[in-house]
Design an enzyme around this catalytic site. Structure first.
Site, short mmCIF file in Angstrom:
data_model
loop_
_atom_site.label_atom_id
_atom_site.label_comp_id
_atom_site.label_asym_id
_atom_site.label_seq_id
_atom_site.Cartn_x
_atom_site.Cartn_y
_atom_site.Cartn_z
N ASP A 13 0.37 4.34 3.03
CA ASP A 13 -0.85 4.20 2.24
C ASP A 13 -0.82 5.18 1.07
O ASP A 13 -0.61 6.38 1.26
CB ASP A 13 -2.07 4.47 3.13
CG ASP A 13 -3.36 4.02 2.50
OD1 ASP A 13 -3.32 3.23 1.55
OD2 ASP A 13 -4.43 4.45 2.99
N HIS A 14 -1.02 4.68 -0.14
CA HIS A 14 -1.07 5.49 -1.34
C HIS A 14 0.17 6.36 -1.55
O HIS A 14 0.08 7.57 -1.74
CB HIS A 14 -2.33 6.38 -1.34
CG HIS A 14 -3.60 5.62 -1.53
ND1 HIS A 14 -4.01 5.14 -2.75
CD2 HIS A 14 -4.53 5.21 -0.63
CE1 HIS A 14 -5.15 4.49 -2.60
NE2 HIS A 14 -5.48 4.51 -1.33
N ASP A 68 1.10 3.77 -5.51
CA ASP A 68 -0.13 3.95 -6.26
C ASP A 68 0.16 4.71 -7.56
O ASP A 68 0.18 5.94 -7.58
CB ASP A 68 -1.17 4.70 -5.43
CG ASP A 68 -2.53 4.76 -6.11
OD1 ASP A 68 -2.61 4.34 -7.29
OD2 ASP A 68 -3.49 5.22 -5.47
N GLU A 82 -1.98 -0.79 -6.92
CA GLU A 82 -3.39 -0.63 -7.30
C GLU A 82 -3.54 -0.73 -8.81
O GLU A 82 -2.67 -0.30 -9.57
CB GLU A 82 -3.91 0.71 -6.81
CG GLU A 82 -5.39 0.95 -7.09
CD GLU A 82 -5.91 2.25 -6.51
OE1 GLU A 82 -6.69 2.93 -7.19
OE2 GLU A 82 -5.52 2.58 -5.36
N HIS A 99 -13.10 5.87 -1.77
CA HIS A 99 -12.59 6.51 -0.56
C HIS A 99 -13.59 7.57 -0.07
O HIS A 99 -14.34 8.15 -0.86
CB HIS A 99 -11.25 7.19 -0.84
CG HIS A 99 -10.18 6.23 -1.23
ND1 HIS A 99 -9.52 6.29 -2.43
CD2 HIS A 99 -9.63 5.17 -0.58
CE1 HIS A 99 -8.62 5.32 -2.51
NE2 HIS A 99 -8.68 4.63 -1.39
N GLY A 100 -13.59 7.81 1.23
CA GLY A 100 -14.47 8.83 1.78
C GLY A 100 -15.86 8.30 2.05
O GLY A 100 -16.07 7.09 2.17
N HIS A 141 -10.05 -1.15 -0.53
CA HIS A 141 -10.02 0.24 -0.09
C HIS A 141 -11.44 0.78 -0.03
O HIS A 141 -12.34 0.28 -0.70
CB HIS A 141 -9.19 1.08 -1.07
CG HIS A 141 -7.72 0.86 -0.97
ND1 HIS A 141 -6.85 1.82 -0.51
CD2 HIS A 141 -6.96 -0.22 -1.28
CE1 HIS A 141 -5.62 1.34 -0.54
NE2 HIS A 141 -5.66 0.10 -1.01
N ASN A 200 -9.12 -1.62 4.26
CA ASN A 200 -8.72 -0.28 4.70
C ASN A 200 -9.90 0.53 5.21
O ASN A 200 -10.95 0.58 4.56
CB ASN A 200 -8.08 0.47 3.54
CG ASN A 200 -6.72 -0.07 3.16
OD1 ASN A 200 -6.41 -1.24 3.39
ND2 ASN A 200 -5.90 0.78 2.58
N ASN A 251 -10.83 4.44 6.93
CA ASN A 251 -10.35 5.78 7.24
C ASN A 251 -11.51 6.71 7.56
O ASN A 251 -11.60 7.25 8.65
CB ASN A 251 -9.52 6.34 6.07
CG ASN A 251 -8.82 7.64 6.42
OD1 ASN A 251 -8.58 7.93 7.59
ND2 ASN A 251 -8.50 8.43 5.41
#
Length: 288
Positions: free
Chosen positions: A85-86, A107, A137, A181-182, A209, A231, A233
């Site tokens: 990933d990334h 990425d 991406e 993200h996050g 994502h 995705n 996380n």
């Protein structure tokens, strides 16, 4: 069952109008949690490994061998893919491929389009002869994932998406369309109209994502708009940490790491099962 390519998963997902969950794994407990959830739910699954996680595992080969050993020992009979990933460099993508990963993401989205194309094509040219799928991406997805930090998200341009796809022959595309993200600080606004336009233009499956914190309606609309890989996380980080913190707070005498790590593992498993239901992939492992 050996780990498999992502391509066949994506084909089935698009036909069945569901998405395959990509769950980043950061230690042994998380891999067990994701695999056991996928087996129980009879769902295909993608184990994602960030560059930070590779460092934690002490190498691509360790991460791959840990995943493969658990697939064997746990008698996992559903399709499982192993994805970088990334990936931030061509060299890291090649290292992952050589170690046995079945899919990689390069990425280069923070670079000008032509440089993104040049770097992505290098990875594709190395990966495809070895049966490995490649994700790229376009635009900039906000937040932090692995070694990638983006303070201000940049929405993908449909023309750039077409150029990247046509000049590199990537297998999956992650267009930045409002997710991050996050953990979200406000309510995310995804551009589904543009997502549908990009999906129809580039043909390849899209990747979402930053799915942690999105509503059921947003997830469903993303799938209806061409997304076949989602995705997750942050939600698993929160579940794992919260469960362990609660266990240690309630039992201050507890010092056996295997006990509280198991609690965290079970919390991640429950979260993954809920995501699999949400993505619509439950029961799809054997529907080819």
């Amino acid at each position: 069952m050996a780990i498999v390519s992502v391509s066949s998963m994506m084909d089935n997902a698009k036909k069945g109008n569901y998405a395959v969950g990509h769950f980043d794994v950061h230690n042994l407990e998380w891999i067990i949690a994701v695999l056991s959830a996928a087996k129980y739910m009879k769902s295909p699954v993608i184990l994602g490994v960030t560059e930070d996680a590779v460092e934690y595992f002490n190498g691509f080969t360790v991460a791959k061998n840990t995943a493969l050993s658990l697939v064997k020992e746990m008698d996992i009979n559903v399709p499982v893919a192993l994805h970088l990933d990334h990936g931030t460099t061509v060299e890291n993508c090649i290292a992952a491929i050589d170690a046995g990963f079945t899919s990689v993401m390069i990425d280069a989205s923070n670079l000008p389009l032509q440089e993104n194309v040049r770097i992505t094509k290098k990875v594709v040219d190395y990966a495809h002869p070895r049966g490995v799928t490649v994700e790229a991406e376009i635009g900039n997805i906000g937040g932090k994932e692995g070694g990638i930090v983006t303070n201000k998200p940049v929405y993908a341009d449909i023309k750039d998406c077409i150029v990247l796809r046509e000049k590199t022959n990537i297998d999956l595309l992650a267009p930045a369309l409002g997710s991050a993200h996050g953990l979200y600080k406000g309510k995310p606004k995804l551009d589904f109209k543009k997502m549908r336009e990009i999906s129809q233009s580039v043909v390849v499956p899209l990747v979402l994502h930053g799915a942690s914190g999105l509503s059921k309606e947003q997830i469903r609309e993303s799938i209806n708009s061409g997304t076949a890989k989602i995705n997750v996380n942050a939600d698993n980080h929160v579940a794992f940490t919260s469960a362990i913190r609660k266990e240690l707070t309630e039992d201050e005498a507890l010092y056996d790491a295997t006990k509280y790590l198991k609690v965290g593992q079970n919390a991640v498993k429950e979260m993954v099962m809920n995501k699999i239901k949400l993505f619509g992939s439950a029961g799809e492992a054997f529907n080819n």
